[in-house]
Design a protein around this motif. Structure first.
Motif, PDB file in Angstrom:
ATOM      1  N   MET A 297       0.827  -1.188   0.000  1.00  0.00           N
ATOM      2  CA  MET A 297       0.000   0.000   0.000  1.00  0.00           C
ATOM      3  C   MET A 297       0.875   1.256   0.000  1.00  0.00           C
ATOM      4  N   LYS A 298       1.962   1.180   0.738  1.00  0.00           N
ATOM      5  CA  LYS A 298       2.877   2.307   0.829  1.00  0.00           C
ATOM      6  C   LYS A 298       3.527   2.599  -0.524  1.00  0.00           C
ATOM      7  N   LYS A 299       3.882   1.555  -1.249  1.00  0.00           N
ATOM      8  CA  LYS A 299       4.509   1.725  -2.557  1.00  0.00           C
ATOM      9  C   LYS A 299       3.543   2.375  -3.543  1.00  0.00           C
ATOM     10  N   ILE A 300       2.280   1.981  -3.490  1.00  0.00           N
ATOM     11  CA  ILE A 300       1.280   2.570  -4.388  1.00  0.00           C
ATOM     12  C   ILE A 300       1.106   4.047  -4.086  1.00  0.00           C
ATOM     13  N   PHE A 301       1.032   4.386  -2.808  1.00  0.00           N
ATOM     14  CA  PHE A 301       0.882   5.790  -2.416  1.00  0.00           C
ATOM     15  C   PHE A 301       2.059   6.625  -2.910  1.00  0.00           C
ATOM     16  N   TRP A 302       3.276   6.166  -2.679  1.00  0.00           N
ATOM     17  CA  TRP A 302       4.445   6.933  -3.102  1.00  0.00           C
ATOM     18  C   TRP A 302       4.566   6.969  -4.622  1.00  0.00           C
ATOM     19  N   GLY A 303       4.143   5.907  -5.281  1.00  0.00           N
ATOM     20  CA  GLY A 303       4.123   5.910  -6.745  1.00  0.00           C
ATOM     21  C   GLY A 303       3.169   6.963  -7.283  1.00  0.00           C
ATOM     22  N   LEU A 304       2.002   7.091  -6.669  1.00  0.00           N
ATOM     23  CA  LEU A 304       1.045   8.125  -7.071  1.00  0.00           C
ATOM     24  C   LEU A 304       1.578   9.529  -6.787  1.00  0.00           C
ATOM     25  N   VAL A 305       2.210   9.709  -5.644  1.00  0.00           N
ATOM     26  CA  VAL A 305       2.769  11.017  -5.293  1.00  0.00           C
ATOM     27  C   VAL A 305       3.852  11.416  -6.297  1.00  0.00           C
ATOM     28  N   VAL A 306       4.726  10.511  -6.637  1.00  0.00           N
ATOM     29  CA  VAL A 306       5.785  10.801  -7.607  1.00  0.00           C
ATOM     30  C   VAL A 306       5.185  11.094  -8.981  1.00  0.00           C
ATOM     31  N   SER A 307       4.183  10.304  -9.397  1.00  0.00           N
ATOM     32  CA  SER A 307       3.546  10.528 -10.698  1.00  0.00           C
ATOM     33  C   SER A 307       2.873  11.887 -10.765  1.00  0.00           C
ATOM     34  N   VAL A 308       2.164  12.257  -9.716  1.00  0.00           N
ATOM     35  CA  VAL A 308       1.505  13.564  -9.681  1.00  0.00           C
ATOM     36  C   VAL A 308       2.560  14.670  -9.698  1.00  0.00           C
ATOM     37  N   GLY A 309       3.634  14.490  -8.990  1.00  0.00           N
ATOM     38  CA  GLY A 309       4.720  15.482  -8.977  1.00  0.00           C
ATOM     39  C   GLY A 309       5.347  15.666 -10.352  1.00  0.00           C
ATOM     40  N   ILE A 310       5.563  14.572 -11.051  1.00  0.00           N
ATOM     41  CA  ILE A 310       6.136  14.645 -12.399  1.00  0.00           C
ATOM     42  C   ILE A 310       5.166  15.341 -13.350  1.00  0.00           C
ATOM     43  N   LEU A 311       3.896  14.973 -13.304  1.00  0.00           N
ATOM     44  CA  LEU A 311       2.900  15.622 -14.160  1.00  0.00           C
ATOM     45  C   LEU A 311       2.782  17.113 -13.855  1.00  0.00           C
ATOM     46  N   PHE A 312       2.779  17.471 -12.581  1.00  0.00           N
ATOM     47  CA  PHE A 312       2.695  18.876 -12.186  1.00  0.00           C
ATOM     48  C   PHE A 312       3.893  19.651 -12.720  1.00  0.00           C
ATOM     49  N   SER A 313       5.096  19.104 -12.564  1.00  0.00           N
ATOM     50  CA  SER A 313       6.286  19.823 -13.046  1.00  0.00           C
ATOM     51  C   SER A 313       6.298  19.932 -14.565  1.00  0.00           C
ATOM     52  N   TYR A 314       5.766  18.924 -15.274  1.00  0.00           N
ATOM     53  CA  TYR A 314       5.683  19.009 -16.737  1.00  0.00           C
ATOM     54  C   TYR A 314       4.738  20.120 -17.152  1.00  0.00           C
ATOM     55  N   TYR A 315       3.531  20.151 -16.562  1.00  0.00           N
ATOM     56  CA  TYR A 315       2.563  21.185 -16.924  1.00  0.00           C
ATOM     57  C   TYR A 315       3.041  22.573 -16.510  1.00  0.00           C
TER      58      TYR A 315
END
Length: 110
Positions: free
Chosen positions: A1-19
């Motif tokens: 569960m922890k890995k999924i949460f951190w994976g989502l946080v990293v993905s959102v961070g990457i998308l935010f920095s791209y936009y």
């Protein structure tokens, strides 16, 4: 569960920095796109056809401004406002700074 949460946080961070850092069109590209729009305006505008070839560069002004709205300000979305002075008219076209899509046209146009 922890890995999924951190994976989502990293993905959102990457998308935010791209936009947040998307490449913006140059002033020349914006000018060409605006002239294309003014040369073939939609019927509902009732905008008169104007020959723009003879307009000097001093009469074309391009500004980069932030787009309105909370989400647009959050991700630093920009728009290009291009003002063309010709005859007695001075229309301003607001274009998306990334795609060149027309957002609005305002000012005296007819």
């Amino acid at each position: 569960m922890k890995k999924i949460f951190w994976g989502l946080v990293v993905s959102v961070g990457i998308l935010f920095s791209y936009y947040y850092q998307m490449p913006i069109m140059t002033a020349n590209e914006v000018t060409i796109k605006a002239i294309e729009i003014l040369q073939k305006p939609p019927e509902e505008w009732k905008f008169p056809y104007v020959e723009l070839k003879d307009i000097p560069l001093e009469n074309i002004q391009v500004q980069l401004t932030p787009q309105a709205g909370f989400l647009n300000k959050l991700v630093n979305k920009q728009q290009c406002e291009l003002t063309i002075k010709y005859q007695d008219l001075e229309p301003t076209l607001a274009l998306d700074a990334y795609t060149g899509k027309l957002i609005a046209i305002y000012g005296p146009v007819s």
